[in-house]
Scaffold this active site. Structure first.
Site, mmCIF file in Angstrom:
data_model
loop_
_atom_site.group_PDB
_atom_site.id
_atom_site.type_symbol
_atom_site.label_atom_id
_atom_site.label_comp_id
_atom_site.label_asym_id
_atom_site.label_seq_id
_atom_site.Cartn_x
_atom_site.Cartn_y
_atom_site.Cartn_z
ATOM 1 N N SER A 244 -16.751 -11.404 32.461
ATOM 2 C CA SER A 244 -16.567 -12.113 31.321
ATOM 3 C C SER A 244 -17.243 -11.150 30.552
ATOM 4 C CB SER A 244 -17.166 -13.570 31.306
ATOM 5 O OG SER A 244 -18.380 -13.424 30.975
ATOM 6 N N LYS A 245 -16.874 -11.383 29.025
ATOM 7 C CA LYS A 245 -17.415 -10.692 27.814
ATOM 8 C C LYS A 245 -18.921 -10.504 28.076
ATOM 9 C CE LYS A 245 -15.096 -11.972 24.424
ATOM 10 N NZ LYS A 245 -14.483 -12.654 23.233
#
Ligand code: GLU
Length: 478
Positions: free
Chosen positions: A259-260
């Protein structure tokens, strides 16, 4: 896979433009593209922009840029769902007429109360079908002032089965599945203009996959629970569904979903970090697919090999070190002119004028084996064109009195020699002999002053890359 598919293969990637092209989406785009190319079929790009509040033109632009950068060329599209609203409405009307969809006037408050009551009875919360037509069933008058949604009349019983291209046979009970909302009303302002309501994902995706004659869908396994609805809607429309393949998620190097928050997850971020598109494709392909023990393969090889078999059923883990290794291999295989162009762009981004392309190409060839990314290669090439800042501790260690005297002597010789590596090497030998120095007493000081570093490939070859005046200028500090 058993034999080639009967009908022409048509695959698609259908990103939502609510952000950049995620690595997971890039991987399924790659599989879909390679599968279509392998079978001589078509690959389609569709932008699923029905989440009007979160979709942006900028994200669409970034997705297209990333697809182009990766070289995942599409044969049709980009199609935009928001330009197809009339078509979704047409299908909704057909379904209502056929009894496979119906209007539902439940207000949000009613739905809340319904769920509350189900919870109180210890039941699973679900739409209770109160507006679903049935033979002999009376329905209330539609309330005034409420805009209805349209729901799909999901088959109440039976099992939806499909043979997943990645995970094998999957079966989900219809009893587990609600009557899904397929169309929401246009907002009141929009409705006044006669605008159409917006379809939900599971409905638009089916109409599109049907109209675009998609035969194989590869996507992330977060969509497995959507697939029974989609298959049921296809059946309600009297059409065979495509074959579905659900790829497991990509885990970050910490074992959690990529994820980011844990590092770059956009494709273009890796371009900016100096990765090559062929390395990204190679790495992404291996992350969930294999062809024997092959670790390095080109786009063409992948197309040749990718028949949909050997897709992994369990999640793959993102491995930055392996990606760096793959990139380094492709950086070494790239041809000189391309490397020079990439490094030239990097330097331009730093405000450094790259100058003569052939010199840059030679420089890249000399430095490439020490580098993992284009950015690192540009760090090396930059010393040819931009000032270097030797570290004070390197100067203190290597710029001894003896070395300084040697460098002053060398500077005079270099002013007069032919500017080639052998002539520069010969001048260095003369300096060593004249000053009774050994190479380790001279070369590190030379490197520090001219290159700003203590380690380089063969220093005569490195110096020959510079303009003579730059070298003489930097040696004036000796
Ligand atoms: N817009 C959906 C997504 O980005 C597409 C899923 C699909 O391929 O059906 O997840």
């Amino acid at each position: 896979m058993s034999g080639p598919p009967a009908s022409p293969v048509r695959t698609r990637i259908a990103p939502s433009p609510t952000g950049f092209l995620h690595l997971g989406t890039a991987r399924t785009a790659l599989y879909s593209w390679a599968f279509a190319r392998h079978h001589g079929g078509q690959f389609i790009l569709r932008i699923e922009d029905t989440d009007v509040a979160r979709s942006t033109a900028e994200a669409t632009g970034q997705i297209i840029e990333a697809m182009r950068w990766l070289g995942l060329d599409w044969d049709e599209g980009p199609f935009f769902q928001m330009q197809r609203l009339a078509r979704y409405h047409e299908v909704v009307e057909q379904m209502i007429a056929a009894g496979t969809a119906y209007r539902c006037w439940c207000t949000p408050e009613e739905l809340d109360a319904m769920r509350e009551a189900q919870r109180a009875r210890g039941e699973k919360t679900r739409y209770d079908g109160r507006w679903r037509p049935a033979p002999g069933k009376g329905r209330p008058e539609p309330p005034a002032g409420v805009q209805p949604v349209v729901r799909f009349a999901n088959p109440p019983s039976g099992v939806v089965r499909w043979d997943d291209l990645v995970k094998g046979p999957i079966a989900i009970d219809n009893e587990e599945i609600d009557d899904l909302i397929i169309l929401r009303p246009a907002s009141e302002g929009a409705a006044a203009d006669g605008a159409f309501g917006v379809p939900t994902y599971n409905f638009a995706v089916v109409v599109d996959d049907l109209d675009m004659r998609i035969t194989h869908v590869y996507r992330g396994d977060e969509h497995i629970n959507n697939t029974p609805w989609q298959i049921n809607i296809f059946r309600a429309l009297g059409a065979p569904p495509p074959q579905y393949g659900h790829c497991p998620i990509i885990l970050g190097d910490d074992g959690l979903k990529l994820s980011k928050r844990r590092g770059a997850v956009s494709v273009t971020a890796y371009r900016d970090l100096g990765y090559l598109p062929e390395a990204m494709l190679n790495y992404l392909a291996r992350l969930g697919w294999s062809h024997g023990d092959e670790e390095l393969f080109s786009r063409e090889q992948m197309v040749h090999w990718f028949d949909g078999s050997h897709l992994a059923r369990s999640p793959a883990q993102w491995d930055p070190a392996k990606l760096a290794w793959v990139n380094a291999q492709w950086l070494r295989r790239a041809d000189d002119a391309r490397r020079a162009a990439l490094v030239g762009d990097q330097l331009a981004g730093r405000g450094v004028v790259a100058g003569d392309g052939t010199v840059l190409a030679r420089a890249c060839a000399l430095f490439k084996d020490r580098c993992t990314t284009v950015v690192e290669l540009a760090d090396w090439a930059a010393m040819l064109r931009a000032d270097v800042q030797p570290r004070p501790e390197d100067l203190a260690t290597h710029l001894t009195e003896a070395a300084r005297a040697g460098l002053r002597d060398l500077r005079e010789r270099l002013a007069a020699v032919e500017w080639t590596a052998p002539a520069i090497a010969a001048a260095m030998q003369q300096t060593l002999a004249a000053h009774r120095l050994r190479m380790p007493q001279l070369a590190p000081a030379l490197r520090v002053l001219v290159c700003g570093r203590t380690q380089t490939p063969s220093i005569d070859a490195v110096l020959a890359l510079f303009d003579r005046d730059t070298v003489l200028g930097r040696l004036a500090a000796a």
